[in-house]
Scaffold this active site. Structure first.
Site, PDB file in Angstrom:
ATOM      1  CG  ASN A 162      28.826 -52.236   8.568  1.00  0.00           C
ATOM      2  OD1 ASN A 162      29.676 -51.461   9.024  1.00  0.00           O
ATOM      3  ND2 ASN A 162      27.518 -51.817   8.040  1.00  0.00           N
ATOM      4  CD  GLU A 261      27.850 -41.226   8.617  1.00  0.00           C
ATOM      5  OE1 GLU A 261      28.623 -42.408   8.621  1.00  0.00           O
ATOM      6  OE2 GLU A 261      27.971 -39.979   7.958  1.00  0.00           O
ATOM      7  CB  CYS A 295      24.057 -48.582   8.372  1.00  0.00           C
ATOM      8  SG  CYS A 295      24.579 -47.721   6.994  1.00  0.00           S
ATOM      9  CD  GLU A 474      30.873 -37.509   8.697  1.00  0.00           C
ATOM     10  OE1 GLU A 474      31.973 -37.592   8.258  1.00  0.00           O
ATOM     11  OE2 GLU A 474      30.843 -38.130   9.988  1.00  0.00           O
TER      12      GLU A 474
END
Ligand code: NAD
Length: 493
Positions: A162, A261, A295, A474
């Site tokens: 994405n 993630e 996301c 992160e």
């Protein structure tokens, strides 16, 4: 569809491109332009022996790169940022060819963020210090404790389609800055910019073998070959929760660290005291940016009942103002979904929503754009009312330009509705009462909680999710923690 082009996107191992060898063992796949459905290149799929060569190259490069002084490592990162800027339009074109996103978006978001990732992590690592503790001992003596941070080693970097370059460099920059070497596996849908980055890093002075690219799919292909390889010291992964869970199992027998993630089902909470225009601007971005394929995108919009109609009408108007069209057209705001398979999935949720009794405020279908574009994986921006938290379209990540609008009456109800999910990536609260903003933002069970904004990132701050949305953080110091291992030294003085 077979590519009618001879343009190859090749694997990059030990400082050079690997030429596809003709023969029965050689496999390749098409890189598809999602705007038209046409192949724009052929990608050389890495087999297990080639992944092995990449891991071996990374292992060999680890000693020299990790012992390179920090100021030299960070200088390589800064040169890489400069070189991406020098080849800016090439990166923009490659990102748009793979994703179908408007050129304007690749220019505004993806490529600048790659540059920022390299510069930020050069700064963060250059400025990093160490904690130390003085311990009082009996008899007036003391002990000094300090930790030295060492690179994790050979890091497998697996990323989705994405925001291909943005998410890749978000991991590669801190990993390299900390002295690790990497083998990256871009998504099979978006092989282009990870490959271009190999050229840039080599030109910036990164030693051969420190950055390797292997192309292919997940199970039974390069992704699985990489995560099951005994030579990797850690996995940093961005992708769906289901794949993350699978990768976790894969690395569990060797007890390697993972950073995940993963997916989201993010909520916006709109209170009646919010600035309506500013909120609509924010919702337009958070629901429809990148065709809903971020996301962090909002798929659940909870609105206080007294302003529900204003927000619903305003957001419908904004959805209708989006301009779907050729990614090369500067006026285009919204690209296609990444693939026909993904469009089938999103379309399936359209059907499901209607079965659940949703009212479609706008969208709900496949648009006809005409010409070449009708071969692409286009979908209409879509808004629903009439759904509840019990319905699957409100519980499951759809990953498209779509949201359900649901009314609430009280702050407590809004918080309960927003937190009623197995995901926990991001949320945004819209209110002009700052006390409420802080209170509600802190009550969200998510990694990133915004007030009166969305996707505003300071790259030094932690990023990640809870629940199905991931494991670990992160960003800034959190990246340094993941990409290094401390050895505590205790000296009795
Ligand atoms: P995906 O999980 O299908 O694929 C991600 C990557 O994993 C790809 O490179 C794929 O080839 C690889 N892969 C798949 N199966 C594998 C296996 N068995 N072993 C090793 N590698 C494997 O995800 P996607 O469809 O590419 O991306 C969309 C998903 O990513 C969405 O769920 C989205 O929310 C999530 N995402 C999360 C973040 C975040 O920061 N939390 C950011 C972007 C996207």
């Amino acid at each position: 569809m077979t590519a009618d082009t001879t343009r190859w996107i090749r694997n990059f191992v030990d400082g050079r491109y690997v030429d596809p060898e003709p023969g029965p063992g050689h496999r390749s796949f098409d890189a598809i332009d999602p705007a038209t459905g046409r192949a724009h290149a052929q990608v050389h799929e890495a087999d297990a022996p080639l992944v092995d060569r990449a891991v071996t190259a990374a292992r060999t490069a680890l000693g020299p790169w990790s012992s390179t002084p920090v100021r030299e490592r960070t200088a390589v990162l800064r040169r890489a940022a400069d070189l991406i800027e020098a080849r800016f339009e090439e990166f923009v074109a490659a990102e748009t060819a793979d994703t179908g996103k408007p050129l304007t978006l690749s220019r505004e978001l993806d490529v600048p963020r790659a540059v920022a990732n390299f510069r930020t992590f050069a700064d963060v690592v250059a400025a990093a210090g160490q904690e130390s503790f003085m311990t009082d001992l009996a008899g007036g003596r003391q002990a000094l404790n300090y930790a030295v941070r060492k690179p994790l080693g050979v890091v497998a970097v697996i990323v989705p389609w994405n925001l291909p370059l943005l998410l890749l460099t978000w991991k590669v920059a801190p990993a390299l800055a900390c002295g690790n070497t990497v083998v990256v596996k871009p998504s099979e849908e978006t092989p282009g910019t990870a490959t271009l980055l190999a050229e840039v890093l080599a030109e910036a002075g990164l030693p051969a073998g420190a950055y390797n690219v292997v192309h292919g799919f997940g199970g039974g292909s390069a992704g699985e070959h990489l995560t099951t390889h005994p030579g990797i010291d850690g996995v940093t992964f961005t992708g769906s929760s289901a794949t993350g869970a699978h990768v976790m199992k894969t690395v569990a027998p060797r007890v390697r660290p993972v950073s995940f993630e993963l997916g989201g089902k993010n909520a916006a909470l709109v209170f009646e005291d919010a600035d309506i225009e500013e909120t609509l601007d924010g919702l337009q971005r958070s629901v429809f940016a990148n065709t809903g394929q971020v996301c962090l995108c909002t798929e659940r919009v909870y609105v206080q009942r007294s302003v529900f109609a204003d927000i619903a009408d305003g957001l419908v108007e904004r959805a209708k103002s989006l301009r779907l069209g050729s990614p090369l057209d500067e006026a285009t705001t919204t690209g296609p979904l990444i693939s026909q398979a993904h469009r089938d999935k999103v379309r399936g949720y359209f059907d499901l929503a209607e079965q659940c009794g949703a009212k479609v405020l706008t969208g709900g279908d496949i648009p006809r754009l005409g010409g070449d574009l009708d071969g692409g994986s286009w979908i209409e921006p879509t808004l629903w009312t009439g759904l509840t938290n019990a319905d699957r379209p409100v519980r499951e990540e759809i990953f498209g330009p779509v949201a359900a609008l649901i009314p609430f009456d009280t702050e407590a109800e809004a918080i309960a509705l927003a937190n009623d999910t197995e995901y926990g990536l991001a949320s945004s609260v819209w209110t002009s009462d700052l006390r409420r903003g802080h209170r509600v933002a802190q009550a969200m069970n998510v990694g990133m909680s915004w007030v009166n904004t969305w996707f505003l990132r300071d790259l030094r701050s932690p990023f990640g999710g809870v629940g199905l949305s991931g494991l670990g953080r992160e960003g800034g110091a959190s990246s340094l923690h993941f990409y290094t291992e401390p050895t505590n030294v205790c000296v009795q003085l």
